[in-house]
Design a protein around this motif. Sequence first.
Motif, PDB file in Angstrom:
ATOM      1  N   VAL A 148     -21.611  43.249  16.841  1.00 25.60           N
ATOM      2  CA  VAL A 148     -22.558  43.598  15.771  1.00 25.60           C
ATOM      3  C   VAL A 148     -21.906  44.658  14.895  1.00 25.60           C
ATOM      4  CG1 VAL A 148     -24.825  44.508  15.179  1.00 25.60           C
ATOM      5  CG2 VAL A 148     -24.560  43.076  17.220  1.00 25.60           C
ATOM      6  N   TRP A 149     -21.764  44.352  13.609  1.00 21.66           N
ATOM      7  CA  TRP A 149     -21.208  45.262  12.621  1.00 21.66           C
ATOM      8  C   TRP A 149     -22.341  45.836  11.781  1.00 21.66           C
ATOM      9  CZ3 TRP A 149     -15.852  46.110  12.018  1.00 21.66           C
ATOM     10  CH2 TRP A 149     -15.023  45.276  12.780  1.00 21.66           C
ATOM     11  N   VAL A 150     -22.212  47.106  11.400  1.00 27.58           N
ATOM     12  CA  VAL A 150     -23.220  47.793  10.590  1.00 27.58           C
ATOM     13  C   VAL A 150     -22.545  48.429   9.377  1.00 27.58           C
ATOM     14  CG1 VAL A 150     -24.936  49.651  10.543  1.00 27.58           C
ATOM     15  CG2 VAL A 150     -24.702  48.225  12.586  1.00 27.58           C
ATOM     16  N   ARG A 151     -23.182  48.295   8.226  1.00 26.61           N
ATOM     17  CA  ARG A 151     -22.622  48.824   6.976  1.00 26.61           C
ATOM     18  C   ARG A 151     -23.374  50.078   6.546  1.00 26.61           C
ATOM     19  NH1 ARG A 151     -23.660  47.996   1.412  1.00 26.61           N
ATOM     20  NH2 ARG A 151     -25.392  46.610   1.949  1.00 26.61           N
ATOM     21  N   ALA A 152     -22.614  51.085   6.074  1.00 26.31           N
ATOM     22  CA  ALA A 152     -23.226  52.288   5.520  1.00 26.31           C
ATOM     23  C   ALA A 152     -24.090  51.904   4.313  1.00 26.31           C
ATOM     24  CB  ALA A 152     -22.127  53.265   5.107  1.00 26.31           C
ATOM     25  N   PRO A 153     -25.222  52.591   4.119  1.00 25.93           N
ATOM     26  CA  PRO A 153     -25.580  53.894   4.695  1.00 25.93           C
ATOM     27  C   PRO A 153     -26.299  53.829   6.035  1.00 25.93           C
ATOM     28  CG  PRO A 153     -27.205  53.279   3.067  1.00 25.93           C
ATOM     29  CD  PRO A 153     -26.172  52.193   3.049  1.00 25.93           C
ATOM     30  N   TRP A 154     -26.492  52.621   6.592  1.00 24.69           N
ATOM     31  CA  TRP A 154     -27.111  52.551   7.901  1.00 24.69           C
ATOM     32  C   TRP A 154     -26.151  53.084   8.955  1.00 24.69           C
ATOM     33  CZ3 TRP A 154     -32.144  51.373   8.699  1.00 24.69           C
ATOM     34  CH2 TRP A 154     -32.828  50.775   7.647  1.00 24.69           C
ATOM     35  N   ARG A 155     -26.671  53.825   9.905  1.00 17.92           N
ATOM     36  CA  ARG A 155     -25.846  54.364  10.976  1.00 17.92           C
ATOM     37  C   ARG A 155     -26.584  54.217  12.301  1.00 17.92           C
ATOM     38  NH1 ARG A 155     -28.428  58.610   8.583  1.00 17.92           N
ATOM     39  NH2 ARG A 155     -29.276  60.240   9.948  1.00 17.92           N
ATOM     40  N   VAL A 156     -25.821  54.159  13.370  1.00 19.00           N
ATOM     41  CA  VAL A 156     -26.391  54.006  14.718  1.00 19.00           C
ATOM     42  C   VAL A 156     -26.734  55.378  15.274  1.00 19.00           C
ATOM     43  CG1 VAL A 156     -26.007  53.143  17.041  1.00 19.00           C
ATOM     44  CG2 VAL A 156     -25.022  51.929  15.085  1.00 19.00           C
ATOM     45  N   VAL A 157     -27.990  55.573  15.662  1.00 18.08           N
ATOM     46  CA  VAL A 157     -28.405  56.860  16.216  1.00 18.08           C
ATOM     47  C   VAL A 157     -28.659  56.775  17.716  1.00 18.08           C
ATOM     48  CG1 VAL A 157     -29.344  57.681  14.037  1.00 18.08           C
ATOM     49  CG2 VAL A 157     -30.828  56.413  15.602  1.00 18.08           C
ATOM     50  N   ALA A 158     -28.742  55.550  18.266  1.00 19.54           N
ATOM     51  CA  ALA A 158     -28.931  55.382  19.709  1.00 19.54           C
ATOM     52  C   ALA A 158     -28.513  53.974  20.098  1.00 19.54           C
ATOM     53  CB  ALA A 158     -30.376  55.641  20.113  1.00 19.54           C
ATOM     54  N   THR A 159     -27.969  53.851  21.295  1.00 20.83           N
ATOM     55  CA  THR A 159     -27.526  52.553  21.814  1.00 20.83           C
ATOM     56  C   THR A 159     -27.934  52.441  23.272  1.00 20.83           C
ATOM     57  OG1 THR A 159     -25.598  52.563  20.353  1.00 20.83           O
ATOM     58  CG2 THR A 159     -25.561  51.020  22.185  1.00 20.83           C
ATOM     59  N   GLU A 160     -28.494  51.289  23.623  1.00 22.15           N
ATOM     60  CA  GLU A 160     -28.866  51.043  25.015  1.00 22.15           C
ATOM     61  C   GLU A 160     -28.532  49.605  25.376  1.00 22.15           C
ATOM     62  OE1 GLU A 160     -32.772  51.115  27.986  1.00 22.15           O
ATOM     63  OE2 GLU A 160     -32.898  51.961  25.968  1.00 22.15           O
ATOM     64  N   ILE A 170     -29.359  47.305  22.417  1.00 24.47           N
ATOM     65  CA  ILE A 170     -30.407  47.684  21.478  1.00 24.47           C
ATOM     66  C   ILE A 170     -29.831  48.797  20.611  1.00 24.47           C
ATOM     67  CG2 ILE A 170     -32.812  48.386  21.245  1.00 24.47           C
ATOM     68  CD1 ILE A 170     -33.027  47.857  24.323  1.00 24.47           C
ATOM     69  N   LEU A 171     -29.648  48.526  19.336  1.00 22.24           N
ATOM     70  CA  LEU A 171     -29.091  49.509  18.413  1.00 22.24           C
ATOM     71  C   LEU A 171     -30.224  50.115  17.592  1.00 22.24           C
ATOM     72  CD1 LEU A 171     -26.025  47.500  17.065  1.00 22.24           C
ATOM     73  CD2 LEU A 171     -26.076  49.126  18.968  1.00 22.24           C
ATOM     74  N   ARG A 172     -30.354  51.420  17.665  1.00 26.56           N
ATOM     75  CA  ARG A 172     -31.338  52.108  16.828  1.00 26.56           C
ATOM     76  C   ARG A 172     -30.620  52.546  15.559  1.00 26.56           C
ATOM     77  NH1 ARG A 172     -36.743  51.818  16.299  1.00 26.56           N
ATOM     78  NH2 ARG A 172     -37.596  53.723  15.401  1.00 26.56           N
ATOM     79  N   LEU A 173     -31.011  51.962  14.425  1.00 26.62           N
ATOM     80  CA  LEU A 173     -30.350  52.241  13.158  1.00 26.62           C
ATOM     81  C   LEU A 173     -31.248  53.112  12.283  1.00 26.62           C
ATOM     82  CD1 LEU A 173     -28.914  48.709  12.246  1.00 26.62           C
ATOM     83  CD2 LEU A 173     -27.948  50.470  13.749  1.00 26.62           C
ATOM     84  N   ARG A 174     -30.580  53.962  11.469  1.00 33.40           N
ATOM     85  CA  ARG A 174     -31.323  54.826  10.568  1.00 33.40           C
ATOM     86  C   ARG A 174     -30.619  54.886   9.221  1.00 33.40           C
ATOM     87  NH1 ARG A 174     -32.017  60.517  12.955  1.00 33.40           N
ATOM     88  NH2 ARG A 174     -33.516  59.411  14.270  1.00 33.40           N
ATOM     89  N   SER A 175     -31.413  54.883   8.173  1.00 32.38           N
ATOM     90  CA  SER A 175     -30.921  55.088   6.813  1.00 32.38           C
ATOM     91  C   SER A 175     -31.989  55.879   6.081  1.00 32.38           C
ATOM     92  CB  SER A 175     -30.653  53.766   6.096  1.00 32.38           C
ATOM     93  OG  SER A 175     -30.256  53.983   4.757  1.00 32.38           O
ATOM     94  N   GLY A 176     -31.692  57.148   5.770  1.00 36.77           N
ATOM     95  CA  GLY A 176     -32.725  58.008   5.212  1.00 36.77           C
ATOM     96  C   GLY A 176     -33.841  58.196   6.220  1.00 36.77           C
ATOM     97  N   ARG A 177     -35.070  57.873   5.840  1.00 33.68           N
ATOM     98  CA  ARG A 177     -36.200  57.992   6.759  1.00 33.68           C
ATOM     99  C   ARG A 177     -36.519  56.681   7.468  1.00 33.68           C
ATOM    100  NH1 ARG A 177     -40.686  61.726   3.524  1.00 33.68           N
ATOM    101  NH2 ARG A 177     -39.370  63.596   3.297  1.00 33.68           N
ATOM    102  N   ALA A 178     -35.826  55.624   7.097  1.00 36.75           N
ATOM    103  CA  ALA A 178     -36.100  54.312   7.688  1.00 36.75           C
ATOM    104  C   ALA A 178     -35.353  54.143   8.999  1.00 36.75           C
ATOM    105  CB  ALA A 178     -35.697  53.211   6.716  1.00 36.75           C
ATOM    106  N   GLU A 179     -36.051  53.612  10.002  1.00 37.04           N
ATOM    107  CA  GLU A 179     -35.444  53.333  11.300  1.00 37.04           C
ATOM    108  C   GLU A 179     -35.848  51.942  11.753  1.00 37.04           C
ATOM    109  OE1 GLU A 179     -35.852  56.066  14.457  1.00 37.04           O
ATOM    110  OE2 GLU A 179     -35.114  57.807  13.336  1.00 37.04           O
TER     111      GLU A 179
END
Length: 301
Positions: A148-160, A170-179
Motif C-alpha cells: 500500500v502506497w500513500v501520497r502526501a499530504p496524507w501521512r500514516v499516524v498508526a499501523t496495526e 490497518i493504516l490510520r491516515l491523516r491529512s489536516g484534520r481529516a482521518e
Amino acid sequence: MLVLCVLAIVLMHANDGRTSVGVVLAAGLPAILLVAVGAALLPWRHHRWWRLALAAGLLASQVPLLDHVVADGHRVVPGSPTISVATLNTAWAGPTDAELVDLAEGVDVLALQEWAPDRTAGLGRALGPQWHLADSDHDDYIEADVDVWVRAPWRVVATEPLAGRQPGSILRLRSGRAEVSVIGTRLQNPAFFAAERWGEGLDSLRTATEAADGPVIVLGDLNAPPSAVAFRDFVRRSGLRDCTTQLGSGFPGTWGRTRGAGFAPVPIDHVLTRDATCTDLVVTRERGSDHRALTATVALD
C-alpha cells in the motif's frame, strides 16, 4: 434442470457459504438464474405452477442483490474532505511502472496485490518523492507481496497488522484534520481449495473494521463475488458498504482469464467503506493483469 438450479442455490449456503463449491456457484449465479427461468417457462404446460413457484423462490432469494443497482442517494455534506484510492491485483507485477504511475495519477492511496517485491524500489522511483510505501506484507500462501502506497499530504499516524494469517495492515491516515483507516489486502482464492483461509480473512477484516474508529476503507482483491453468501454476511455484520451498492453501479466485472482480457465478467475486486461515502468509482482495463483496476473517490463525512 430447475431442481438442479435449486440445489445449486442451496449449496451456496453450505457451511455458511465458506466452501469452494459455494463461492464458485455464487460467481455463476447469473447463469444459474437464467437457466432456472428458462426451465420454468419451457415447456409451459408441464407442472406449470410447481416450476413457477420454484423459479419465484430462487429469484426472491437474491432480492438483496438489487441493492447494487439502486443508488443509496446519500448526500455528502458540502466541504467534506475526500480521499481517492486505487487498487489492482497486478498478477505478479504484470503492469509496467509507467502503467502503474498512470493508475496512481490523482489518487492518494495505491493498493497493489500479487506484487513482485523485486519491483518495489523501481516503482518508488517512478512514483516520485511525494509517494511512500506505507505497508508491505508478504503473502506466504502465494509467495507475493501486498503493498500500500500513500501520497502526501496524507501521512500514516498508526499501523496495526491484520489478525491471523491475513496479509496487510490497518493504516490510520491523516491529512489536516481529516482521518481515515485504510486496509489494502488480498483474500485467498476460495476456488482453489482455500475456502477456510478465505473465511478467516473475512473474519480478520471484520475484526479490524469493528475495532477502527471513524471512517474506514477496505480495498483490494477480495476474491468475493457480491453474491457469495459469506461475503454478504461479512458486509452486513461489519457495516461496510460496497461502492457499487452506494452508487447503484451494478456488478462491474474485474477479472478475466487472460492479461488485459477484453471480457472480465467476474466481480471479485472491491472498494468498501464505513462512515464514508463513495462518490465515484471507475473500473479500468490493465494490459498487464488479468484483473481490472478500481479507482474510487470517497467523502469522509
